[in-house]
Design a protein around this motif. Structure first.
Motif, PDB file in Angstrom:
ATOM      1  N   ALA A   1       0.846  -1.021  -0.095  1.00 21.73           N
ATOM      2  CA  ALA A   1      -0.059   0.022   0.025  1.00 21.73           C
ATOM      3  C   ALA A   1       0.849   1.258   0.038  1.00 21.73           C
ATOM      4  N   GLU A   2       0.407   2.468  -0.582  1.00 19.04           N
ATOM      5  CA  GLU A   2       1.076   3.518  -0.691  1.00 19.04           C
ATOM      6  C   GLU A   2       0.215   4.674  -0.020  1.00 19.04           C
ATOM      7  N   ILE A   3       0.987   5.827   0.489  1.00 18.44           N
ATOM      8  CA  ILE A   3       0.465   6.987   0.695  1.00 18.44           C
ATOM      9  C   ILE A   3       1.125   7.880  -0.276  1.00 18.44           C
ATOM     10  N   VAL A   4       0.668   8.460  -1.119  1.00 20.27           N
ATOM     11  CA  VAL A   4       1.178   9.327  -2.240  1.00 20.27           C
ATOM     12  C   VAL A   4       0.891  10.903  -1.811  1.00 20.27           C
ATOM     13  N   LEU A   5       1.932  11.456  -1.679  1.00 19.57           N
ATOM     14  CA  LEU A   5       1.912  13.170  -1.416  1.00 19.57           C
ATOM     15  C   LEU A   5       2.301  13.656  -2.925  1.00 19.57           C
ATOM     16  N   MET A   6       1.374  14.422  -3.376  1.00 24.42           N
ATOM     17  CA  MET A   6       1.242  15.152  -4.485  1.00 24.42           C
ATOM     18  C   MET A   6       1.803  16.564  -4.224  1.00 24.42           C
TER      19      MET A   6
ATOM     20  N   THR B   1      -4.210  18.175 -19.897  1.00 24.65           N
ATOM     21  CA  THR B   1      -4.679  17.823 -18.565  1.00 24.65           C
ATOM     22  C   THR B   1      -5.795  16.702 -18.820  1.00 24.65           C
ATOM     23  N   GLN B   2      -6.386  16.703 -19.936  1.00 26.02           N
ATOM     24  CA  GLN B   2      -7.226  15.243 -20.014  1.00 26.02           C
ATOM     25  C   GLN B   2      -6.487  14.240 -20.225  1.00 26.02           C
ATOM     26  N   GLN B   3      -5.378  14.060 -20.745  1.00 27.88           N
ATOM     27  CA  GLN B   3      -4.466  12.956 -20.625  1.00 27.88           C
ATOM     28  C   GLN B   3      -4.080  12.484 -19.355  1.00 27.88           C
ATOM     29  N   ALA B   4      -3.363  13.429 -18.707  1.00 25.06           N
ATOM     30  CA  ALA B   4      -2.749  13.273 -17.377  1.00 25.06           C
ATOM     31  C   ALA B   4      -3.648  12.987 -16.300  1.00 25.06           C
ATOM     32  N   CYS B   5      -4.914  13.782 -16.274  1.00 26.75           N
ATOM     33  CA  CYS B   5      -5.852  13.445 -15.151  1.00 26.75           C
ATOM     34  C   CYS B   5      -7.116  12.662 -15.209  1.00 26.75           C
TER      35      CYS B   5
ATOM     36  N   ALA C   1      -6.728  12.667  -7.977  1.00 26.56           N
ATOM     37  CA  ALA C   1      -5.775  13.338  -7.009  1.00 26.56           C
ATOM     38  C   ALA C   1      -4.867  14.164  -7.972  1.00 26.56           C
ATOM     39  N   LEU C   2      -4.212  13.775  -8.965  1.00 22.12           N
ATOM     40  CA  LEU C   2      -3.386  14.690  -9.741  1.00 22.12           C
ATOM     41  C   LEU C   2      -4.438  16.037 -10.349  1.00 22.12           C
ATOM     42  N   ALA C   3      -5.587  15.689 -10.666  1.00 20.35           N
ATOM     43  CA  ALA C   3      -6.665  16.668 -11.021  1.00 20.35           C
ATOM     44  C   ALA C   3      -6.733  17.881  -9.857  1.00 20.35           C
ATOM     45  N   MET C   4      -7.059  17.361  -8.652  1.00 23.28           N
ATOM     46  CA  MET C   4      -7.150  18.137  -7.578  1.00 23.28           C
ATOM     47  C   MET C   4      -5.833  18.868  -7.325  1.00 23.28           C
ATOM     48  N   ALA C   5      -4.617  18.381  -7.527  1.00 24.92           N
ATOM     49  CA  ALA C   5      -3.456  18.743  -7.108  1.00 24.92           C
ATOM     50  C   ALA C   5      -3.030  19.891  -8.307  1.00 24.92           C
ATOM     51  N   LEU C   6      -3.620  19.468  -9.521  1.00 22.13           N
ATOM     52  CA  LEU C   6      -3.259  20.675 -10.386  1.00 22.13           C
ATOM     53  C   LEU C   6      -4.426  21.993 -10.326  1.00 22.13           C
ATOM     54  N   GLY C   7      -5.579  21.754 -10.031  1.00 16.94           N
ATOM     55  CA  GLY C   7      -6.632  22.732  -9.475  1.00 16.94           C
ATOM     56  C   GLY C   7      -5.684  23.646  -8.380  1.00 16.94           C
ATOM     57  N   ALA C   8      -5.328  23.001  -7.462  1.00 16.81           N
ATOM     58  CA  ALA C   8      -4.682  23.652  -6.054  1.00 16.81           C
ATOM     59  C   ALA C   8      -3.304  24.562  -6.769  1.00 16.81           C
TER      60      ALA C   8
ATOM     61  N   VAL D   1      -2.808  25.768  -9.596  1.00 18.16           N
ATOM     62  CA  VAL D   1      -3.064  26.979 -10.349  1.00 18.16           C
ATOM     63  C   VAL D   1      -4.039  27.953  -9.661  1.00 18.16           C
ATOM     64  N   GLY D   2      -4.335  27.555  -8.476  1.00 18.01           N
ATOM     65  CA  GLY D   2      -5.268  28.263  -7.487  1.00 18.01           C
ATOM     66  C   GLY D   2      -6.761  28.349  -7.872  1.00 18.01           C
ATOM     67  N   VAL D   3      -7.372  27.390  -8.489  1.00 14.52           N
ATOM     68  CA  VAL D   3      -8.795  27.306  -8.794  1.00 14.52           C
ATOM     69  C   VAL D   3      -9.583  26.316  -7.842  1.00 14.52           C
ATOM     70  N   ALA D   4      -8.822  25.724  -7.132  1.00 12.26           N
ATOM     71  CA  ALA D   4      -9.640  24.422  -6.278  1.00 12.26           C
ATOM     72  C   ALA D   4      -8.920  24.683  -4.722  1.00 12.26           C
ATOM     73  N   PRO D   5      -9.714  24.271  -4.036  1.00 13.15           N
ATOM     74  CA  PRO D   5      -9.114  23.995  -2.419  1.00 13.15           C
ATOM     75  C   PRO D   5      -7.969  23.071  -2.573  1.00 13.15           C
ATOM     76  N   THR D   6      -6.753  23.025  -1.568  1.00 10.41           N
ATOM     77  CA  THR D   6      -5.932  22.074  -1.665  1.00 10.41           C
ATOM     78  C   THR D   6      -6.162  20.827  -1.328  1.00 10.41           C
TER      79      THR D   6
END
Length: 174
Positions: free
Chosen positions: A92-97, A131-135, A140-147, A149-154
């Motif tokens: 199992a892994e915990i991943v920190l983006m 973004t469509q390919q990567a996320c 979690a990657l989509a949420m990290a990208l939003g955070a 660029v400042g358009v989503a909570p961390t």
């Protein structure tokens, strides 16, 4: 089943569509740096490493950045956290983006050596993915990208309905 738990650090490195205005999303979402193992040639993922015993998270981030030939941002930010359950052969892994910041092609090196711990000098390829390919399959990657660029909570956690929560007798009111 393997009972070990690993901590993995993943750098989110992105390339803005408008280099002079990195936070300008009018031209579309930024591209995301991905790497691919040379022996696999099927899986693209953001650059990351498993944290070694006794290694600080910042040191693991610096290990990735050094391999890519880039400098980390001055502010170290966790953009998202993900958890991967164990499989028969992978713990199992915990991943920190982590925030790797934004850059351009000129800021990066081709990846000369392996970022993984499984074998040395296996080589990686890199690409800028949309973004469509990567996320597409990586929330979690989509949420990290939003955070980033400042358009989503961390941090965003999946909402669980009250009737799905485990019973806790401490909250039972008589």
């Amino acid at each position: 089943m393997n009972e070990e738990l690993r901590l993995r650090v993943v750098l989110l490195v992105w390339k803005p569509r408008v280099e002079d205005e990195p936070m300008n999303l009018s031209e579309g979402w930024p591209h995301v740096l991905q790497v691919q193992l040379s022996k696999d040639r099927t899986v693209w993922e953001p650059p990351g490493v498993v944290v070694r015993n006794g290694e600080l998270i910042v040191e693991a981030m610096m290990r990735i950045a050094s391999t890519l030939g880039m400098t980390l941002p001055n502010v170290i930010r966790v953009l998202a956290v993900d958890q991967t359950p164990a499989t028969d052969d992978v713990p199992a892994e915990i991943v920190l983006m982590m925030d790797g910041g934004w850059c351009t092609d000129a800021d990066l090196l081709e990846i000369p050596d392996c970022l993984c711990e499984h074998e040395r000098h296996c080589g990686h390829r890199r690409r800028w993915a949309t973004t469509q390919q990567a996320c597409a399959n990586y929330t979690a990657l989509a949420m990290a990208l939003g955070a980033a660029v400042g358009v989503a909570p961390t941090f965003i956690f999946e909402r669980v309905e009250e009737d799905e929560l485990p019973y806790d007798p401490a909250h039972d009111i008589n």
